[in-house]
Design an enzyme around this catalytic site. Structure first.
Site, short mmCIF file in Angstrom:
data_model
loop_
_atom_site.label_atom_id
_atom_site.label_comp_id
_atom_site.label_asym_id
_atom_site.label_seq_id
_atom_site.Cartn_x
_atom_site.Cartn_y
_atom_site.Cartn_z
N TYR A 159 52.90 22.15 48.55
CA TYR A 159 51.92 23.22 48.31
C TYR A 159 52.46 24.58 48.76
CZ TYR A 159 48.05 26.36 48.69
OH TYR A 159 47.28 27.48 48.57
N GLY A 160 52.15 25.60 47.98
CA GLY A 160 52.59 26.99 48.22
C GLY A 160 52.80 27.35 49.68
N GLY A 184 39.27 37.83 49.06
CA GLY A 184 39.22 39.03 48.23
C GLY A 184 40.39 40.00 48.28
N ASN A 205 41.85 40.59 44.67
CA ASN A 205 40.88 41.34 43.89
C ASN A 205 40.79 42.80 44.31
OD1 ASN A 205 38.99 39.63 41.92
ND2 ASN A 205 39.85 38.33 43.52
N ASP A 256 48.92 40.30 49.52
CA ASP A 256 48.75 39.23 50.51
C ASP A 256 49.42 39.52 51.86
OD1 ASP A 256 47.68 36.58 51.03
OD2 ASP A 256 49.73 35.85 51.05
N ASN A 269 41.04 25.46 44.87
CA ASN A 269 42.17 26.28 45.32
C ASN A 269 43.28 26.32 44.25
OD1 ASN A 269 43.54 27.92 47.25
ND2 ASN A 269 44.78 26.15 47.87
N ARG A 294 45.69 27.93 41.58
CA ARG A 294 46.33 29.25 41.74
C ARG A 294 47.27 29.58 40.59
NH1 ARG A 294 46.12 31.91 47.13
NH2 ARG A 294 44.60 30.70 48.30
N GLY A 341 34.97 45.67 41.22
CA GLY A 341 35.24 47.08 40.90
C GLY A 341 34.30 48.04 41.63
#
Ligand code: GTP
Ligand code: SPV
Ligand code: MN
Length: 600
Positions: A214-215, A267, A270, A293, A384, A386, A511
């Site tokens: 996993y990542g 978030g 985003n 990130d 999760n 991705r 937004g």
């Protein structure tokens, strides 16, 4: 097949096209004699080799090619169903003494960890192909840029690392004949959670990860090196590695940059890709992404300002909830040359996840490979699931995203996922108070890590799972950074996730978060008014621009409400962390808590 060599015929001179680095050569020789791979491939990061890796992955069943008309260069990967998120209980900071790891990390004595993992790695790559991945974190020419070399037996990891970092010869060039590289060893083993260990040896600049693909457990350049290892380097060298996005905001003929730390799946991607509503666009507002990130931050000695870079070159972003309304930039980013992990597969070779479209598809193959219909009672995509996409795909990439000089940071924003108690936005009184606000950050757990979701826990600076050393030393480092700065960023706290008693979000988010950002930037320039509250400076309702949205002032007031009784409970919840730190608690933290209690 990509060009490969075997341990027996291995010629480093040929493979590395020049003088081999003696330190690298001797480390690789150790690794190969321990793991015993059958074939070895040096990852060059070149597009042709990446394509060969993907093609091999299709033959091996690691990747499913998607509809190449609709999604050119895109593939689906299904992970082992028990290997879908970070596993914090298997993640260790290894050092001779427990004090090094502090009270919030799992610790293992280095000697014991090396012994245990040597046993697991022994012959683990027998009959398998292993990939040598030289990579850079940070743009070439930045003083913070670091070299890592990952050796892995996972093709998915090799293909993903080429998207997430700068892989190949530039990394070997930066390395030269130096010994200064992070030694990253990874094997997926048999993917048994009982034999899964993600071990960090900050004192040896070494990471050994076994038993997960996993990542966050396996792309060792990401959380393991860019946060845990780099965090420890930053402590020693006077800079910071943080779980933060960096975003540029064009407003009123000015450009400002902000950094924000929100816990996993709360978030950051985003916010970093935010598209302002029409009324803001007409006034010339534009938001651009530096990073989504991880941020590496340092103080420029020439002007005493905090600057930041994104050490990564790609995004490993959450899919559920992402769509053309909430995050169009992410949707464009993943339109080509993207690896999707654990989504549903549609009959036409497209992918789907919960929240991608309002109407679910009538049928699909779910993330585990089973037939799926909307009424079957299971999720189609993993919560999760991705996407892994190169940052150059992002239409809103900031012009300075790859600038080795980084960008100046005007504000630092902390945020959590809190359905009650915590207001939409407030500003800390000063840096020291801001560090306290960050250190006591609470957030509901998400699917990014295994375990129960929706439970509030303390997640200092959104770094709880990513701390490479003791939290006390980490907080002291934060307090001390102030002394290096002539002018420091203002610190804020936000919560996009507060709900009303019907369980609906009080704030539209996405937004529309630009309205909160506008107040934040104006505060940084001394232009917006605020009132003093027990938590910090807060906008009045009329200080937030609500024109053009259907948010009632009463809802905004509810989103901003501070209930002192609820806050007493919050303060008690914060004690959980304070008690753990006990005698090691920095004195500034104690003073700030006393001040908050007296305001309450
Ligand atoms: P990591 O990659 O795990 O570090 O996560 P991240 O912080 O980048 O989180 P991301 O932006 O991917 O968002 C995670 C989830 O939160 C997604 O399902 C989003 O749709 C949702 N989300 C993001 N921003 C908002 C917001 O402003 N309001 C609401 N209600 N949901 C949001
Ligand atoms: C997170 O969990 O915060 C992520 C995903 O960004 S991972 O890189 O897997 O940790
Ligand atoms: Mn993250």
């Amino acid at each position: 097949m990509p060009e490969h060599f075997t341990p027996a015929n291995m010629s480093f001179e040929a493979a590395f096209r020049g003088e081999p680095n003696q330190h690298l050569q001797s480390w690789l020789a150790d690794v190969f004699s321990l793991c015993d791979p059958e074939r070895i491939i040096l990852c060059t990061g070149e597009p042709a080799q990446q394509q060969e890796l993907l093609d091999c992955g299709v033959l091996d069943g690691v990747f499913i090619p998607l509809n190449q008309q609709k999604l050119p260069g895109c593939y689906l990967h299904r992970s082992h169903p028990n290997d879908v998120a970070r596993t914090e209980q298997c993640t260790y900071i290894c050092a001779p003494h427990k004090d090094f790891a502090g009270p919030t990390n799992n610790w293992m004595a280095s000697r014991q960890a090396y012994g245990l993992l040597r046993g697991l790695f022994a012959h683990s790559m027998r009959g398998r192909t292993c990939y040598i991945i030289p990579f850079l974190l940070g743009p070439v020419g930045c003083p913070l840029t670091r070299v890592g070399i990952e050796v892995t037996d996972s093709l998915y990891v090799a293909a993903s690392m080429s998207i997430m970092t700068r892989v190949g010869l530039p990394a070997l060039e930066v390395l030269g004949d130096s010994d200064d590289f992070t030694r990253c060893l990874h094997s997926i083993g048999d993917c048994d959670p009982q034999r899964r260990y993600i071990c960090h040896f900050p004192l040896d600049n070494t990471i050994w990860s076994f038993g997960s693909g996993y990542g966050g457990n396996a792309l060792l350049g990401k959380k393991c090196m860019a946060l845990r290892m780099a965090g420890y380097m930053g402590l020693q060298q006077g800079w910071m590695a943080e779980h933060m996005l960096i975003t540029g905001v064009q407003h009123n003929e000015q450009k400002s940059y902000v950094a924000a730390a929100f816990p996993s799946a709360c978030g950051k991607t985003n916010f970093a890709m935010l598209i302002p509503p029409e009324s803001y666009k007409r006034r010339g507002w534009r938001v651009t992404t530096v990073g989504d990130d991880i941020a590496w931050l340092w103080v420029d000695h020439r002007d005493g300002r905090l600057r930041g870079i994104n050490p990564e070159a790609g995004y490993f972003g959450v899919l559920p909830g992402t769509n053309w309304q909430t995050n169009p930039n992410a949707m464009s980013t993943m339109a080509h040359d993207t690896i999707f992990t654990n989504t549903a597969l549609l009959p036409d070779g497209d992918v789907w996840w919960e929240g991608k479209t309002l109407e679910p598809p009538p049928h699909a193959i779910d993330w585990t490979g089973q037939p799926w219909t909307p009424d079957c009672g299971r999720k189609a995509a993993h919560p999760n699931s991705r996407f892994t996409a190169p940052m150059k795909n992002n239409p809103a990439l900031d012009e300075a995203a790859m600038d080795p000089a980084g960008v100046p940071i005007s504000a630092i924003i902390f945020g959590g996922r809190r359905s009650s108690t915590i207001p939409l936005v407030y500003q800390a009184f000063n840096w020291i108070h801001g560090v306290y606000v960050g250190a006591t950050l609470g957030s509901e757990t998400t699917a990014a890590s295994t375990g129960k979701t929706g439970v509030v826990r303390r997640d200092p600076m959104a770094m709880l799972p990513f701390m490479g050393y003791s939290i006390s030393d980490y907080l002291i480092h934060w307090f001390r950074m102030r002394r290096k700065m002539a002018d420091c960023p203002r610190i804020f706290h936000v919560n996009w996730f507060r709900k009303n008693n019907r369980g609906e979000y009080l704030w539209p988010g996405y937004g529309e978060n630009i309205r909160i950002l506008e107040w934040i930037l104006n505060r940084c320039q001394g232009k917006a008014s605020a009132v003093e509250s027990l938590l910090g400076w807060m906008p009045r309702i009329q200080d937030i621009n609500l024109s053009g949205i259907e948010v009632k002032p009463a809802d905004l007031a509810e989103a901003q409400r501070v209930d002192s009784e609820a806050f007493k409970a919050e303060l008690l919840a914060g004690e959980e962390l304070f008690l753990k730190m006990a005698g090691e608690l920095p004195k500034e933290m104690i003073f700030q808590r006393e001040l908050l209690i007296s305001r309450l």
